[in-house]
Design a protein around this motif. Structure first.
Motif, PDB file in Angstrom:
ATOM      1  N   ILE A 159     -17.325 -57.998  15.050  1.00 20.41           N
ATOM      2  CA  ILE A 159     -18.615 -58.247  15.690  1.00 20.41           C
ATOM      3  C   ILE A 159     -19.522 -57.045  15.462  1.00 20.41           C
ATOM      4  O   ILE A 159     -19.117 -55.900  15.688  1.00 20.41           O
ATOM      5  CB  ILE A 159     -18.462 -58.486  17.211  1.00 20.41           C
ATOM      6  N   LEU A 160     -20.749 -57.313  15.025  1.00 25.96           N
ATOM      7  CA  LEU A 160     -21.772 -56.275  14.958  1.00 25.96           C
ATOM      8  C   LEU A 160     -22.597 -56.325  16.238  1.00 25.96           C
ATOM      9  O   LEU A 160     -23.065 -57.392  16.655  1.00 25.96           O
ATOM     10  CB  LEU A 160     -22.693 -56.503  13.764  1.00 25.96           C
ATOM     11  N   LEU A 161     -22.804 -55.177  16.866  1.00 26.49           N
ATOM     12  CA  LEU A 161     -23.685 -55.066  18.021  1.00 26.49           C
ATOM     13  C   LEU A 161     -25.038 -54.586  17.511  1.00 26.49           C
ATOM     14  O   LEU A 161     -25.184 -53.428  17.104  1.00 26.49           O
ATOM     15  CB  LEU A 161     -23.110 -54.086  19.041  1.00 26.49           C
ATOM     16  N   GLU A 162     -26.031 -55.466  17.512  1.00 28.11           N
ATOM     17  CA  GLU A 162     -27.360 -55.136  17.008  1.00 28.11           C
ATOM     18  C   GLU A 162     -28.150 -54.537  18.158  1.00 28.11           C
ATOM     19  O   GLU A 162     -28.627 -55.247  19.038  1.00 28.11           O
ATOM     20  CB  GLU A 162     -28.045 -56.396  16.469  1.00 28.11           C
ATOM     21  N   CYS A 163     -28.302 -53.209  18.157  1.00 33.43           N
ATOM     22  CA  CYS A 163     -28.897 -52.472  19.274  1.00 33.43           C
ATOM     23  C   CYS A 163     -30.211 -51.799  18.913  1.00 33.43           C
ATOM     24  O   CYS A 163     -30.693 -50.952  19.671  1.00 33.43           O
ATOM     25  CB  CYS A 163     -27.912 -51.428  19.792  1.00 33.43           C
ATOM     26  N   SER A 164     -30.792 -52.165  17.786  1.00 36.53           N
ATOM     27  CA  SER A 164     -32.034 -51.515  17.370  1.00 36.53           C
ATOM     28  C   SER A 164     -33.256 -52.139  18.025  1.00 36.53           C
ATOM     29  O   SER A 164     -34.305 -51.497  18.127  1.00 36.53           O
ATOM     30  CB  SER A 164     -32.186 -51.585  15.844  1.00 36.53           C
ATOM     31  N   GLY A 165     -33.150 -53.410  18.433  1.00 38.05           N
ATOM     32  CA  GLY A 165     -34.290 -54.118  19.000  1.00 38.05           C
ATOM     33  C   GLY A 165     -35.309 -54.564  17.978  1.00 38.05           C
ATOM     34  O   GLY A 165     -36.373 -55.062  18.335  1.00 38.05           O
TER      35      GLY A 165
ATOM     36  N   CYS B  40     -21.474 -59.143   7.865  1.00 43.60           N
ATOM     37  CA  CYS B  40     -21.122 -59.153   9.286  1.00 43.60           C
ATOM     38  C   CYS B  40     -20.821 -60.587   9.695  1.00 43.60           C
ATOM     39  O   CYS B  40     -21.714 -61.437   9.646  1.00 43.60           O
ATOM     40  CB  CYS B  40     -22.268 -58.614  10.132  1.00 43.60           C
ATOM     41  N   PRO B  41     -19.602 -60.903  10.102  1.00 43.38           N
ATOM     42  CA  PRO B  41     -19.289 -62.297  10.412  1.00 43.38           C
ATOM     43  C   PRO B  41     -19.966 -62.805  11.675  1.00 43.38           C
ATOM     44  O   PRO B  41     -20.228 -64.003  11.797  1.00 43.38           O
ATOM     45  CB  PRO B  41     -17.767 -62.298  10.564  1.00 43.38           C
ATOM     46  N   ARG B  42     -20.260 -61.890  12.628  1.00 46.00           N
ATOM     47  CA  ARG B  42     -20.883 -62.288  13.900  1.00 46.00           C
ATOM     48  C   ARG B  42     -21.759 -61.144  14.381  1.00 46.00           C
ATOM     49  O   ARG B  42     -21.420 -59.969  14.194  1.00 46.00           O
ATOM     50  CB  ARG B  42     -19.823 -62.595  14.974  1.00 46.00           C
ATOM     51  N   VAL B  43     -22.860 -61.512  15.057  1.00 45.51           N
ATOM     52  CA  VAL B  43     -23.810 -60.512  15.540  1.00 45.51           C
ATOM     53  C   VAL B  43     -24.111 -60.782  17.008  1.00 45.51           C
ATOM     54  O   VAL B  43     -24.491 -61.891  17.377  1.00 45.51           O
ATOM     55  CB  VAL B  43     -25.119 -60.545  14.726  1.00 45.51           C
ATOM     56  N   LEU B  44     -23.918 -59.752  17.843  1.00 48.62           N
ATOM     57  CA  LEU B  44     -24.286 -59.807  19.257  1.00 48.62           C
ATOM     58  C   LEU B  44     -25.531 -58.942  19.428  1.00 48.62           C
ATOM     59  O   LEU B  44     -25.501 -57.739  19.168  1.00 48.62           O
ATOM     60  CB  LEU B  44     -23.156 -59.285  20.133  1.00 48.62           C
ATOM     61  N   VAL B  45     -26.625 -59.560  19.852  1.00 48.24           N
ATOM     62  CA  VAL B  45     -27.940 -58.925  19.857  1.00 48.24           C
ATOM     63  C   VAL B  45     -28.255 -58.397  21.252  1.00 48.24           C
ATOM     64  O   VAL B  45     -28.099 -59.113  22.248  1.00 48.24           O
ATOM     65  CB  VAL B  45     -29.031 -59.921  19.412  1.00 48.24           C
TER      66      VAL B  45
END
Length: 357
Positions: free
Chosen positions: A98-104, A120-125
C-alpha cells in the motif's frame, strides 16, 4: 509469522512524518514496515532533521541515521527518492503493498492512476478525493471500514475534520436523530498560509499572516459528512476558521435534534460511546485548553463541559481533535483493515473502532 505489510509514503511533510512516527509508536510497528519514501521538496539531511526534531510532537524517541539514498529509522533502512511525478519514483522496485499518498497534491482518478501505473498496487490517500467517483472507496475508520473488500485500488481516508465529526454525528443520529447540523471548525494553521502577508493564494484571506489573524477559509466538510452519512444529505452546513496555533483543532456543532435531549443526556451518550470505542472517541468534562490534546490519537474528544441544550431539540456539542496525530493514527487503522482484507491471515493487530456495531 507472515511478513510485515510493506508501506510506502509519498510526501514527507506534516502528515507523512506523523504517519511514520505514529506507526513506530503504535502496536502496528511489527505488522507494517515502511520501505520507501518519496519527498520531492527536501533532501535526506533535511528529512532526517525534521524526523528527529518536531516542534509540535517533540523529539523522536528512537534513532534516525542518514545514508546514500536511504534513511535508517531505528536501524531499518527506508529507500528515499525525490521525484516530482509518480512515474519517476521507482515504486515498482520496492514490492509495496500500500502506498500512503500524503502530499495532498493528487485528487482526481487520473492523477492517482499514475501511481498504479508506476507500480503501486494500492493507494491510500490522506485527503478527500475531488469526488466520490475519483476513488473506489472513502473510508472513515469506525464508521465504514468494514466495507473495505480488498478489491479496491484507490481509497481515500477523507479528512481530519471528517474523521473527527462523523463518529459523533453518527452516535447522536442513532440516539436522538439529527434534523440539521451547523459545523464550525476552528482549525490550527496550515502550510497553505504564509507567516507574513504575501501573494500566496488565490483566496485573498489566505494571503494574510497565519499567526496574526483569525482567518475564515472555505471547507468541504459538509459534503464529506454527507458522503459518509447519506441520511444527513441536505441537513449539514459548515464553515471553517483558521486560528493562530500550531496544532489541535475543534469543531463547534449546533444541532437540531429529532428528539429532545438535555445536556446530561448528550453527555451520557458521549461517555458511553467513549467506553464502547475507546480507540476512537474520548470524553472529558474538565476545564481544557487546546494544548491538552496535542499528540492525542483519538478521532474526537468530546468536551462535556461545553455541551448545551435548550431541552427543545436545539443542542451544542464541542469536539477537540489533534488534526495531525489523530488523523495519522486513522490512516494506520485504515491500512490495517485494508491489509486484513488483502491478506486474511496477516499478523495485523486490528483496533476495535466500530461505531454503532
Amino acid at each position: 509469522m507472515n511478513r510485515p505489510i510493506r508501506l510506502a509514503i509519498n510526501g514527507y511533510g506534516r502528515i507523512g512524518r506523523c504517519v511514520l512516527r505514529a506507526l513506530l509508536e503504535s502496536s502496528y510497528r511489527d505488522a507494517f514496515r515502511v520501505v520507501a519514501i518519496n519527498e520531492p521538496a527536501a533532501d535526506i539531511p533535511a528529512m532526517a532533521y525534521l524526523t528527529r526534531f518536531d516542534s509540535t510532537h517533540g523529539v523522536f524517541p528512537g534513532s534516525v541515521e542518514e545514508g546514500e539514498g536511504v534513511l535508517y529509522i531505528n536501524g531499518q533502512p527506508i529507500a528515499v527518492s525525490h521525484a516530482r511525478l509518480p512515474q519517476e519514483a521507482g515504486w515498482a522496485a520496492h514490492d509495496i503493498d500500500i502506498l500512503l499518498e500524503c502530499s495532498g497534491r493528487f485528487g482526481t482518478r487520473g492523477q492517482l492512476q499514475a501511481f498504479l501505473d508506476a507500480g503501486c498496487p494500492r493507494v491510500l490517500v490522506s485527503h478527500p478525493a475531488n469526488s466520490a467517483l475519483d476513488v473506489d472507496y472513502t473510508v472513515v475508520p469506525g464508521i465504514n471500514d468494514q466495507g473495505l473488500t480488498g478489491r479496491e485500488r484507490l481509497v481515500s481516508n477523507a479528512s481530519c475534520t471528517t474523521n473527527a465529526i462523523v463518529p459523533v454525528l453518527h452516535e447522536l443520529g442513532q440516539a436522538f436523530g439529527v434534523e440539521h447540523a451547523f459545523l464550525t471548525t476552528l482549525h490550527s494553521v496550515m502550510n497553505d498560509q504564509p507567516m507574513i502577508d504575501g501573494y500566496h493564494h488565490t483566496d485573498l484571506r489566505r494571503t494574510r499572516s497565519a499567526m496574526q489573524s483569525i482567518v475564515p477559509v472555505s471547507t468541504g466538510l459538509a459534503q464529506g459528512v454527507e458522503r459518509l452519512l447519506p441520511g444527513l444529505t441536505g441537513k449539514v452546513q459548515a464553515k471553517a476558521i483558521r486560528v493562530p496555533i500550531l496544532n489541535v483543532s475543534a469543531i463547534d456543532m449546533m444541532l437540531t435534534l429529532s428528539h429532545n435531549a438535555s445536556a446530561e443526556d448528550i453527555n451520557a451518550l458521549m461517555q458511553s460511546a467513549s467506553q464502547r470505542h475507546p480507540a476512537l472517541i474520548a470524553y472529558s468534562d474538565r476545564p481544557h485548553a487546546s494544548v491538552d490534546f496535542n499528540h492525542d490519537p483519538h478521532s474526537a474528544i468530546i468536551d462535556g463541559s461545553q455541551t448545551r441544550s435548550n431541552g427543545r431539540g436545539i443542542a451544542n456539542v464541542f469536539v477537540w481533535f489533534d488534526n495531525e496525530w489523530g488523523f495519522a493514527n486513522r490512516m494506520l487503522d485504515a491500512a490495517c483493515t485494508w491489509s486484513q482484507r488483502l491478506h486474511p491471515r496477516a499478523d495485523v493487530l486490528a483496533a476495535d473502532l466500530s461505531v454503532g456495531a
